[in-house]
Design a protein around this motif. Structure first.
Motif, PDB file in Angstrom:
ATOM      1  N   ALA A 113       1.087  -1.389  -0.246  1.00 38.41           N
ATOM      2  CA  ALA A 113      -0.127  -0.264   0.227  1.00 38.41           C
ATOM      3  C   ALA A 113       1.005   1.022   0.103  1.00 38.41           C
ATOM      4  CB  ALA A 113      -0.822  -0.047   0.842  1.00 38.41           C
ATOM      5  N   TRP A 114       0.286   2.101  -0.743  1.00 41.95           N
ATOM      6  CA  TRP A 114       1.183   3.560  -0.411  1.00 41.95           C
ATOM      7  C   TRP A 114       0.659   4.225   0.464  1.00 41.95           C
ATOM      8  CZ3 TRP A 114      -0.865   8.241  -0.563  1.00 41.95           C
ATOM      9  CH2 TRP A 114       0.238   9.070  -0.624  1.00 41.95           C
ATOM     10  N   PRO A 115       1.255   4.933   1.501  1.00 41.06           N
ATOM     11  CA  PRO A 115       2.589   5.050   1.355  1.00 41.06           C
ATOM     12  C   PRO A 115       3.058   4.347   2.980  1.00 41.06           C
ATOM     13  CG  PRO A 115       1.635   6.838   3.227  1.00 41.06           C
ATOM     14  CD  PRO A 115       0.647   6.180   2.072  1.00 41.06           C
ATOM     15  N   ARG A 174      -2.417  11.507   9.366  1.00 39.74           N
ATOM     16  CA  ARG A 174      -3.309  10.671   8.720  1.00 39.74           C
ATOM     17  C   ARG A 174      -3.068   9.870   7.721  1.00 39.74           C
ATOM     18  NH1 ARG A 174      -8.207  13.431   9.763  1.00 39.74           N
ATOM     19  NH2 ARG A 174      -9.544  12.308   7.200  1.00 39.74           N
ATOM     20  N   LEU A 175      -1.724   9.922   6.969  1.00 38.76           N
ATOM     21  CA  LEU A 175      -1.159   9.195   6.104  1.00 38.76           C
ATOM     22  C   LEU A 175      -0.250   7.762   6.361  1.00 38.76           C
ATOM     23  CD1 LEU A 175       0.140  11.531   3.216  1.00 38.76           C
ATOM     24  CD2 LEU A 175      -1.714  10.254   3.845  1.00 38.76           C
ATOM     25  N   GLY A 176      -0.209   7.872   7.705  1.00 38.47           N
ATOM     26  CA  GLY A 176       0.295   6.605   8.580  1.00 38.47           C
ATOM     27  C   GLY A 176       1.423   6.564   8.223  1.00 38.47           C
ATOM     28  N   GLN A 177       2.689   7.652   7.906  1.00 38.60           N
ATOM     29  CA  GLN A 177       3.909   8.176   7.742  1.00 38.60           C
ATOM     30  C   GLN A 177       4.829   9.210   8.079  1.00 38.60           C
ATOM     31  OE1 GLN A 177       6.123   5.502   6.732  1.00 38.60           O
ATOM     32  NE2 GLN A 177       5.066   3.444   6.105  1.00 38.60           N
ATOM     33  N   GLN A 178       5.813   9.718   8.561  1.00 42.24           N
ATOM     34  CA  GLN A 178       5.552  10.691   8.147  1.00 42.24           C
ATOM     35  C   GLN A 178       6.653  11.296   7.329  1.00 42.24           C
ATOM     36  OE1 GLN A 178      10.505   9.834   9.481  1.00 42.24           O
ATOM     37  NE2 GLN A 178      10.327  12.711  10.007  1.00 42.24           N
ATOM     38  N   VAL A 179       6.458  12.796   7.497  1.00 39.40           N
ATOM     39  CA  VAL A 179       6.546  13.994   6.375  1.00 39.40           C
ATOM     40  C   VAL A 179       7.623  14.797   6.781  1.00 39.40           C
ATOM     41  CG1 VAL A 179       5.480  15.556   4.937  1.00 39.40           C
ATOM     42  CG2 VAL A 179       3.906  13.843   5.756  1.00 39.40           C
ATOM     43  N   VAL A 180       8.733  14.680   5.274  1.00 38.01           N
ATOM     44  CA  VAL A 180       9.717  15.816   5.680  1.00 38.01           C
ATOM     45  C   VAL A 180       9.847  16.121   4.943  1.00 38.01           C
ATOM     46  CG1 VAL A 180      12.066  15.158   6.294  1.00 38.01           C
ATOM     47  CG2 VAL A 180      10.789  12.860   7.079  1.00 38.01           C
ATOM     48  N   ILE A 181      10.103  17.361   5.816  1.00 37.09           N
ATOM     49  CA  ILE A 181      10.352  18.756   5.273  1.00 37.09           C
ATOM     50  C   ILE A 181      11.921  18.769   4.309  1.00 37.09           C
ATOM     51  CG2 ILE A 181      10.566  20.853   4.993  1.00 37.09           C
ATOM     52  CD1 ILE A 181       7.698  20.518   6.450  1.00 37.09           C
ATOM     53  N   ASP A 182      12.259  19.812   3.299  1.00 38.21           N
ATOM     54  CA  ASP A 182      13.058  19.534   2.393  1.00 38.21           C
ATOM     55  C   ASP A 182      12.956  21.013   1.967  1.00 38.21           C
ATOM     56  OD1 ASP A 182      15.508  19.616   0.957  1.00 38.21           O
ATOM     57  OD2 ASP A 182      15.015  18.417  -0.605  1.00 38.21           O
ATOM     58  N   ASN A 183      13.763  22.233   2.549  1.00 39.80           N
ATOM     59  CA  ASN A 183      14.163  22.988   1.772  1.00 39.80           C
ATOM     60  C   ASN A 183      14.847  23.128   0.744  1.00 39.80           C
ATOM     61  OD1 ASN A 183      13.597  23.552   5.539  1.00 39.80           O
ATOM     62  ND2 ASN A 183      11.765  25.623   3.855  1.00 39.80           N
ATOM     63  N   ARG A 184      14.261  23.719  -0.076  1.00 40.97           N
ATOM     64  CA  ARG A 184      14.863  24.610  -1.402  1.00 40.97           C
ATOM     65  C   ARG A 184      14.865  25.896  -1.740  1.00 40.97           C
ATOM     66  NH1 ARG A 184      16.729  19.435  -4.227  1.00 40.97           N
ATOM     67  NH2 ARG A 184      17.360  18.005  -2.697  1.00 40.97           N
ATOM     68  N   PRO A 185      14.836  26.536  -1.393  1.00 42.71           N
ATOM     69  CA  PRO A 185      14.890  28.210  -1.445  1.00 42.71           C
ATOM     70  C   PRO A 185      15.305  28.689  -3.002  1.00 42.71           C
ATOM     71  CG  PRO A 185      15.902  28.228   0.609  1.00 42.71           C
ATOM     72  CD  PRO A 185      16.041  26.591   0.168  1.00 42.71           C
ATOM     73  N   GLY A 186      15.014  30.032  -3.532  1.00 46.87           N
ATOM     74  CA  GLY A 186      16.341  30.204  -4.202  1.00 46.87           C
ATOM     75  C   GLY A 186      15.259  30.588  -6.220  1.00 46.87           C
ATOM     76  N   ASP A 188       6.359   9.011  -7.459  1.00 48.94           N
ATOM     77  CA  ASP A 188       5.242   8.249  -6.971  1.00 48.94           C
ATOM     78  C   ASP A 188       4.682   8.043  -5.476  1.00 48.94           C
ATOM     79  OD1 ASP A 188       7.534   8.746  -6.082  1.00 48.94           O
ATOM     80  OD2 ASP A 188       9.269   7.114  -5.600  1.00 48.94           O
ATOM     81  N   GLY A 189       4.915   9.418  -5.777  1.00 46.73           N
ATOM     82  CA  GLY A 189       3.625   9.931  -4.493  1.00 46.73           C
ATOM     83  C   GLY A 189       4.396  10.558  -3.329  1.00 46.73           C
ATOM     84  N   TYR A 190       6.156  10.155  -3.132  1.00 50.59           N
ATOM     85  CA  TYR A 190       6.960  10.111  -2.243  1.00 50.59           C
ATOM     86  C   TYR A 190       6.997  11.826  -2.271  1.00 50.59           C
ATOM     87  CZ  TYR A 190       5.887   5.374  -1.122  1.00 50.59           C
ATOM     88  OH  TYR A 190       5.078   3.758  -0.523  1.00 50.59           O
ATOM     89  N   ALA A 194      -5.690  11.163  -5.921  1.00 53.56           N
ATOM     90  CA  ALA A 194      -6.714  12.028  -4.628  1.00 53.56           C
ATOM     91  C   ALA A 194      -6.863  11.414  -3.323  1.00 53.56           C
ATOM     92  CB  ALA A 194      -7.868  10.498  -5.333  1.00 53.56           C
ATOM     93  N   ARG A 195      -5.750  10.292  -3.105  1.00 53.61           N
ATOM     94  CA  ARG A 195      -5.797  10.815  -1.454  1.00 53.61           C
ATOM     95  C   ARG A 195      -4.839  11.954  -0.330  1.00 53.61           C
ATOM     96  NH1 ARG A 195      -3.769   6.572   2.323  1.00 53.61           N
ATOM     97  NH2 ARG A 195      -4.080   6.884   4.372  1.00 53.61           N
TER      98      ARG A 195
END
Length: 331
Positions: free
Chosen positions: A33-35, A65-77, A93-95, A274-275
């Protein structure tokens, strides 16, 4: 956009506390299943700004809600181009998701002679996240007490009255251009690196006017350090109910706000899109999330994928016209 102490208290502290543990309690996903692993969100803003802080309060809730950690990757500029270019090259792939704003998703195609991606073709919209209104402010001691006063002086002395904004190509810059075009006035523009320095120079009297995002100027308005002449959205703000919109103040048809939303690489499977849309909407109407964002001057705006796509198209056309008329180009 600069982050005020109000924003730190209202949004960033709580959000970072949730993220600080590095993990979120979550059920094990079903096989295949995803994710099935953490999700990365490329944020096209530097850490500490109002948009980044909003994403940081949304991310933990989305992860739950997704059951997985959501990691933030800052890429400014480059007005969002660097982060969105990285997203365009990511696996669909949704990741890997991205958070882009009016610049990268709508205006930059008209500002830059060469773009590293095609916002219309390389991404699939998931949902608009939020709007951040702008406030036109003046030095409290200024004789400019209304937008009418500003327009009258600008027409009497074209090009002599100056206005500061958060940088060339930013939504604040484009908001100034739109005001000049609709009102038929000529203002000298002073480009800064972010809202914070603009606010300080208006307070200090170095520049008579400033176009600023609400989070960076709200506390200064309430403290009487700057005078709010108008807000840029279609409606008055709950935080500044006595301040008229620019349209109400005489700039008929004017509307402009900063905004940002979530997109994914174009070939991301429809069920994943959609999810994500469903879970994001649930997060963005969560009372705790809404309260935290509003305290920071950010109005959450969940949409469907189709609605966000149409909105991006409308904004792209709107700012293309403004940019063409202004002659603004960036390298």
């Amino acid at each position: 956009m600069a982050l005020t102490s109000t924003l730190h208290r209202a949004v960033l502290a709580g959000a970072l506390a949730l993220l600080g543990s590095g993990t979120i309690a979550q059920p094990a996903p079903a096989a295949g299943a995803w994710p099935a692993r953490p999700i990365r969100i490329i944020v096209t803003f530097p850490p500490g700004g109002s948009a980044d802080a909003t994403v940081r309060i949304v991310a933990p809730k989305l992860g739950e809600r997704l059951g997985q950690q959501v990691v933030i990757d800052n890429r400014p500029g480059a007005g969002g181009n660097i982060g969105l270019a990285a997203l365009a090259k990511s696996d669909a792939d949704g990741y890997t998701l991205g958070v882009g704003a009016a610049g990268g998703l709508a205006a930059n195609v008209s500002l830059y002679p060469k773009m590293p991606f095609d916002a219309q073709k390389d991404f699939v919209p998931i949902s608009l996240l939020a709007h951040i209104p702008f406030v036109l402010v003046a030095v409290p001691t200024s004789p400019l007490k209304t937008v009418g006063d500003l327009i009258a002086q600008a027409k009497a002395e074209p090009g002599k009255l100056s206005v500061g904004h958060g940088g060339n190509g930013t939504a604040m810059h484009l908001s100034v251009q739109l005001m000049k075009q609709i009102a038929g006035i000529d203002l000298a523009e002073v480009a800064y690196r972010g809202s914070g320095p603009v606010a300080l120079d208006v307070i200090g009297g170095q520049v008579p006017l400033g176009m600023l995002d609400l989070p960076s100027v709200l506390q200064h308005v309430k403290a009487g350090k700057v005078r709010a002449l108008a807000v840029t959205g279609e409606q008055r703000l709950a935080a500044l109910p006595d301040v008229p919109t620019l349209a109400e103040a005489g700039v008929k048809g004017y509307e402009s706000t900063g905004w940002f939303g979530v997109v994914a690489p174009a070939a991301t499977p429809a069920p994943i899109v959609a999810r994500l849309q469903t879970e994001l909407r649930a997060v963005l109407v969560d009372p705790e999330v809404v309260a935290g964002a509003r305290a920071a001057g950010v109005e959450l705006s969940p949409t469907t994928s189709a609605e966000f796509g149409r909105f991006i198209g409308t904004e792209t056309a709107k700012w293309a016209d403004v940019i063409k008329r202004s002659g603004t180009k960036l390298e």
